[in-house]
Design an enzyme around this catalytic site. Structure first.
Site, PDB file in Angstrom:
ATOM      1  N   THR A   1       0.838  -1.194   0.000  1.00 33.57           N
ATOM      2  CA  THR A   1       0.000   0.000   0.000  1.00 33.57           C
ATOM      3  C   THR A   1       0.875   1.246   0.000  1.00 33.57           C
ATOM      4  O   THR A   1       2.060   1.190   0.309  1.00 33.57           O
ATOM      5  CB  THR A   1      -0.969   0.001   1.200  1.00 33.57           C
ATOM      6  OG1 THR A   1      -2.021   0.930   0.959  1.00 33.57           O
ATOM      7  CG2 THR A   1      -0.265   0.327   2.507  1.00 33.57           C
TER       8      THR A   1
ATOM      9  N   CYS B   1      -2.810   8.522   5.912  1.00 32.62           N
ATOM     10  CA  CYS B   1      -3.499   7.283   6.285  1.00 32.62           C
ATOM     11  C   CYS B   1      -2.555   6.383   7.077  1.00 32.62           C
ATOM     12  O   CYS B   1      -1.353   6.589   7.087  1.00 32.62           O
ATOM     13  CB  CYS B   1      -3.971   6.536   5.042  1.00 32.62           C
ATOM     14  SG  CYS B   1      -5.204   7.425   4.067  1.00 32.62           S
TER      15      CYS B   1
ATOM     16  N   HIS C   1      -6.013  -0.337   5.638  1.00 31.29           N
ATOM     17  CA  HIS C   1      -5.561   0.995   5.213  1.00 31.29           C
ATOM     18  C   HIS C   1      -6.705   1.938   5.541  1.00 31.29           C
ATOM     19  O   HIS C   1      -7.684   2.000   4.809  1.00 31.29           O
ATOM     20  CB  HIS C   1      -5.269   0.976   3.716  1.00 31.29           C
ATOM     21  CG  HIS C   1      -4.794   2.285   3.161  1.00 31.29           C
ATOM     22  ND1 HIS C   1      -3.884   2.343   2.141  1.00 31.29           N
ATOM     23  CD2 HIS C   1      -5.087   3.578   3.457  1.00 31.29           C
ATOM     24  CE1 HIS C   1      -3.660   3.616   1.829  1.00 31.29           C
ATOM     25  NE2 HIS C   1      -4.383   4.378   2.629  1.00 31.29           N
TER      26      HIS C   1
END
Length: 196
Positions: free
Chosen positions: A41, A46, A63
């Site tokens: 990711t 985030c 996530h």
């Protein structure tokens, strides 16, 4: 004999650099698996929590975009509390034991300008640390905060992780986050319709 063909999960690809099959985890998503893959990711403000049960070679990643939770939509992994519960519950259903779970947490960079008094990255990072402490899940590695985006690769069977800090000038991450947060601000506050 009837043999069913199982489609690979969305975001699957072969990563030539890592020399392994990989699955991209997008914002507001999570995945648990015992397959020999890397979960990958890209994070700005985030946070991704990577959990694994070393006895089973089972792991997963979420996530999330915002701390806290949404009682109106407990299935949305964009909120930290929901994303953590979804990932933990999926792993427990697959045989993981809560007392064996180990965590690695990444992200929470303050990459968005204009959020100086209470930056979202700092809130996300604080949330995941507090949540895992409250759940008695030991954090064995973390790379949280600062002002840089990160690319994270997590090998679910071994718990091994790789983090690449991206230059602060990487506008693509910042632009993508601004667009996501803009869509969240325009989304309805309640109900079953979600504009994304």
């Amino acid at each position: 004999m009837n043999s069913a063909v199982i489609a690979p999960p969305a975001g699957s690809y072969y990563d030539a650099t890592l020399k392994t099959h990989a699955i991209r985890i997008l914002p507001a998503d999570y995945l648990a698996t015992d397959q020999p893959v890397a979960l990958v990711t890209l994070l700005g403000s985030c946070v991704a929590a990577c959990l694994y049960d070393p006895a089973l070679g089972l792991g997963g990643m979420n996530h999330f975009m915002l701390p806290g939770g949404d009682v109106n939509d407990a299935t949305s992994a964009r909120y930290g509390a929901n994303a953590m519960e979804l990932l933990i519950n999926d792993m427990l259903k697959r045989g993981a034991r809560r007392q064996r779970l180990l965590a690695k947490v990444f992200g929470g960079g303050n990459v968005l300008s204009g959020f100086h008094s209470d930056p979202i990255g700092t809130r996300n990072a604080g949330f995941v640390v507090d949540y895992l402490r409250a759940e008695n899940i030991r954090v064995v590695a973390s790379d949280l905060g600062d002002n840089q985006a990160r690319k994270v690769c997590f090998f679910v069977q071994t718990g091994r992780s790789l983090v690449k800090r991206l230059p602060a000038t990487r506008d693509g991450v910042v632009d993508a986050e601004r667009a996501l947060y803009g869509r969240l601000a325009r989304a309805p506050a309640a109900g079953t319709v979600e504009l994304f």
